[in-house]
Every structure is written in structure tokens, then in C-alpha cells.
Design a protein around this motif. Structure first.
Motif, PDB file in Angstrom:
ATOM      1  N   UNK A   1       0.807  -1.221   0.000  1.00 23.50           N
ATOM      2  CA  UNK A   1       0.000   0.000   0.000  1.00 23.50           C
ATOM      3  C   UNK A   1       0.838   1.268   0.000  1.00 23.50           C
ATOM      4  N   UNK A   2       1.988   1.244   0.631  1.00 24.41           N
ATOM      5  CA  UNK A   2       2.812   2.454   0.708  1.00 24.41           C
ATOM      6  C   UNK A   2       3.459   2.824  -0.622  1.00 24.41           C
ATOM      7  N   UNK A   3       3.404   1.911  -1.597  1.00 24.16           N
ATOM      8  CA  UNK A   3       3.964   2.159  -2.931  1.00 24.16           C
ATOM      9  C   UNK A   3       2.888   2.500  -3.950  1.00 24.16           C
ATOM     10  N   UNK A   4       1.631   2.499  -3.533  1.00 19.57           N
ATOM     11  CA  UNK A   4       0.526   2.611  -4.484  1.00 19.57           C
ATOM     12  C   UNK A   4      -0.246   3.907  -4.312  1.00 19.57           C
ATOM     13  N   UNK A   5      -0.058   4.796  -5.250  1.00 23.12           N
ATOM     14  CA  UNK A   5      -0.771   6.078  -5.219  1.00 23.12           C
ATOM     15  C   UNK A   5      -2.271   5.863  -5.270  1.00 23.12           C
ATOM     16  N   UNK A   6      -2.733   4.838  -6.001  1.00 25.08           N
ATOM     17  CA  UNK A   6      -4.170   4.598  -6.126  1.00 25.08           C
ATOM     18  C   UNK A   6      -4.808   4.138  -4.821  1.00 25.08           C
TER      19      UNK A   6
ATOM     20  N   UNK B   1       4.123   0.220  11.831  1.00 23.46           N
ATOM     21  CA  UNK B   1       5.182  -0.533  11.158  1.00 23.46           C
ATOM     22  C   UNK B   1       6.102   0.385  10.344  1.00 23.46           C
ATOM     23  N   UNK B   2       5.535   1.485   9.806  1.00 28.88           N
ATOM     24  CA  UNK B   2       6.329   2.400   8.996  1.00 28.88           C
ATOM     25  C   UNK B   2       6.577   3.730   9.693  1.00 28.88           C
ATOM     26  N   UNK B   3       5.913   3.959  10.829  1.00 33.21           N
ATOM     27  CA  UNK B   3       6.085   5.174  11.633  1.00 33.21           C
ATOM     28  C   UNK B   3       5.906   6.452  10.819  1.00 33.21           C
ATOM     29  N   UNK B   4       4.923   6.417   9.922  1.00 33.36           N
ATOM     30  CA  UNK B   4       4.605   7.578   9.093  1.00 33.36           C
ATOM     31  C   UNK B   4       3.102   7.689   8.968  1.00 33.36           C
ATOM     32  N   UNK B   5       2.630   8.919   8.819  1.00 35.95           N
ATOM     33  CA  UNK B   5       1.210   9.111   8.550  1.00 35.95           C
ATOM     34  C   UNK B   5       0.953   8.855   7.063  1.00 35.95           C
ATOM     35  N   UNK B   6      -0.315   8.686   6.739  1.00 33.21           N
ATOM     36  CA  UNK B   6      -0.691   8.491   5.340  1.00 33.21           C
ATOM     37  C   UNK B   6      -0.275   9.722   4.525  1.00 33.21           C
TER      38      UNK B   6
ATOM     39  N   UNK C   1       3.295   9.526   3.719  1.00 31.66           N
ATOM     40  CA  UNK C   1       3.568   8.503   2.695  1.00 31.66           C
ATOM     41  C   UNK C   1       3.227   9.021   1.301  1.00 31.66           C
ATOM     42  N   UNK C   2       2.157   9.803   1.193  1.00 36.80           N
ATOM     43  CA  UNK C   2       1.798  10.376  -0.115  1.00 36.80           C
ATOM     44  C   UNK C   2       2.927  11.284  -0.598  1.00 36.80           C
ATOM     45  N   UNK C   3       3.527  12.046   0.311  1.00 37.40           N
ATOM     46  CA  UNK C   3       4.638  12.925  -0.072  1.00 37.40           C
ATOM     47  C   UNK C   3       5.837  12.136  -0.590  1.00 37.40           C
ATOM     48  N   UNK C   4       5.964  10.893  -0.175  1.00 33.23           N
ATOM     49  CA  UNK C   4       7.076  10.044  -0.617  1.00 33.23           C
ATOM     50  C   UNK C   4       6.858   9.411  -1.998  1.00 33.23           C
TER      51      UNK C   4
ATOM     52  N   UNK D   1      -5.673   9.007   2.039  1.00 30.32           N
ATOM     53  CA  UNK D   1      -5.316  10.310   2.599  1.00 30.32           C
ATOM     54  C   UNK D   1      -6.547  11.226   2.694  1.00 30.32           C
ATOM     55  N   UNK D   2      -7.441  11.091   1.743  1.00 32.17           N
ATOM     56  CA  UNK D   2      -8.649  11.924   1.743  1.00 32.17           C
ATOM     57  C   UNK D   2      -9.484  11.718   3.009  1.00 32.17           C
ATOM     58  N   UNK D   3      -9.558  10.469   3.509  1.00 34.75           N
ATOM     59  CA  UNK D   3     -10.400  10.203   4.678  1.00 34.75           C
ATOM     60  C   UNK D   3      -9.618   9.992   5.977  1.00 34.75           C
ATOM     61  N   UNK D   4      -8.310   9.766   5.891  1.00 37.92           N
ATOM     62  CA  UNK D   4      -7.526   9.499   7.105  1.00 37.92           C
ATOM     63  C   UNK D   4      -6.089   9.989   6.968  1.00 37.92           C
ATOM     64  N   UNK D   5      -5.874  11.290   6.712  1.00 38.93           N
ATOM     65  CA  UNK D   5      -4.509  11.774   6.461  1.00 38.93           C
ATOM     66  C   UNK D   5      -3.566  11.608   7.646  1.00 38.93           C
TER      67      UNK D   5
END
Length: 170
Positions: free
Chosen positions: A118-123, A139-144, A147-150, A129-133
């Protein structure tokens, strides 16, 4: 009650009808309550490219089901809507994936949570991110949103908000 985020995707016509039917079937038995739903996005295929564009969305659900029971329930919805598992990443009437389940990290034969790609998939990440930014996956210690910024810009450009039948919002 358990909280989960699910992704839905379809690229076989009638795409919008398959999304609508999947949402209705998920709630029909009273085992899943949809709390939030993202907009629908039209996205280019990933993996197997010789196929039509997808409609994708993400929903937040509450459920009394365990993660494995939710997986089985999602697969039964896929079967009811004629899902055929032929070509890996190929065309499908509907695809339902469990992205997260509570804050669990699980790796069993049939179910890895959070979803490993999921962290590699923009779709997946853009609708999520729209519903839970601010959702943070331990496990990845990052917010959604982080992750989108990455994501590579080339991946992001292939995810377009779908506003109504046959049109996309740039």
C-alpha cells in the motif's frame, strides 16, 4: 468493534455499478458498517498494463469480525460480483483489499496487515489520505499524508478524481 480500511478497485464495465454493488453487499449482512468513504479515483493500471483504467476508492469500516473473517467476507463479496483470479494484477470486476485492521501488524499465509504494497501505491494512498490523512501505521512510523509525499510524481499524476460517469477532475 474493530476498525479497518479497505480499498476497492474495478476496471471491468460497468465499473461504477461494481463499486456500488460491493459497498451494498459489504453492509447487507450487518457485519460491516461503512463509516467513511473516499471519492472515486480513476487510475492507470499497475503491473499488467494491457487493460482498462481502474476506478478506485477507500472506505473506513467498523466490524465485529476478526481480520481473517473480514478477509473471507470480502472474498465472498468478490465472488458474488464475478471476480475471476486469472492474470496477476489483471482485469477484475471488483478487488477488495484490507489495508489496515485496528493497529495490528499481522503476517499470516493469507493476510498481511498492513497491506504490504500500500505504501507504494498512489491509487491506495491518495484516496486513503482523503479520509484518514493523520492515520499513522506503526510498522512504517509515518502518517498516510507523509507517505503520499514520498510517492513519485509520475505515480501521483495517474490518479485522477472521478467526478461523474465518464469524467475526471484534473
Amino acid at each position: 468493534m474493530n476498525q479497518a480500511y479497505l480499498s476497492l478497485g474495478t476496471n471491468i464495465e460497468p465499473r461504477e455499478a461494481y463499486l456500488t454493488e460491493a459497498l451494498e453487499l459489504l453492509e447487507a449482512m450487518g457485519r460491516v458498517t461503512i463509516v467513511q468513504r473516499s471519492s472515486i479515483y480513476e487510475t492507470a493500471p499497475v503491473g499488467y498494463l494491457e487493460q482498462a483504467d481502474f476506478l478506485n476508492m477507500v472506505i473506513e469500516v467498523d466490524t465485529p469480525l476478526s481480520s481473517m473473517s473480514l478477509l473471507e467476507y470480502c472474498q465472498s463479496v468478490e465472488q458474488q460480483l464475478g471476480r475471476k483470479r486469472g492474470i496477476r494484477f489483471g482485469p477484475r470486476t471488483i478487488d477488495l483489499d484490507i489495508l489496515t485492521f485496528n493497529q495490528e501488524n499481522s503476517n499470516v499465509e493469507r493476510l498481511i496487515i498492513p497491506h504490504p504494497r500500500m505504501r507504494e501505491r498512489a491509487f491506495v494512498l491518495i484516496p486513503l489520505q482523503e479520509i484518514a490523512p493523520q492515520l499513522i501505521l506503526p510498522i512504517w512510523e509515518k502518517s498516510i499524508a507523509e507517505m503520499v509525499l514520498d510517492l513519485p510524481e509520475t505515480d501521483i499524476k495517474d490518479v485522477r478524481k472521478w467526478t461523474q460517469k465518464g469524467s475526471v477532475e484534473e
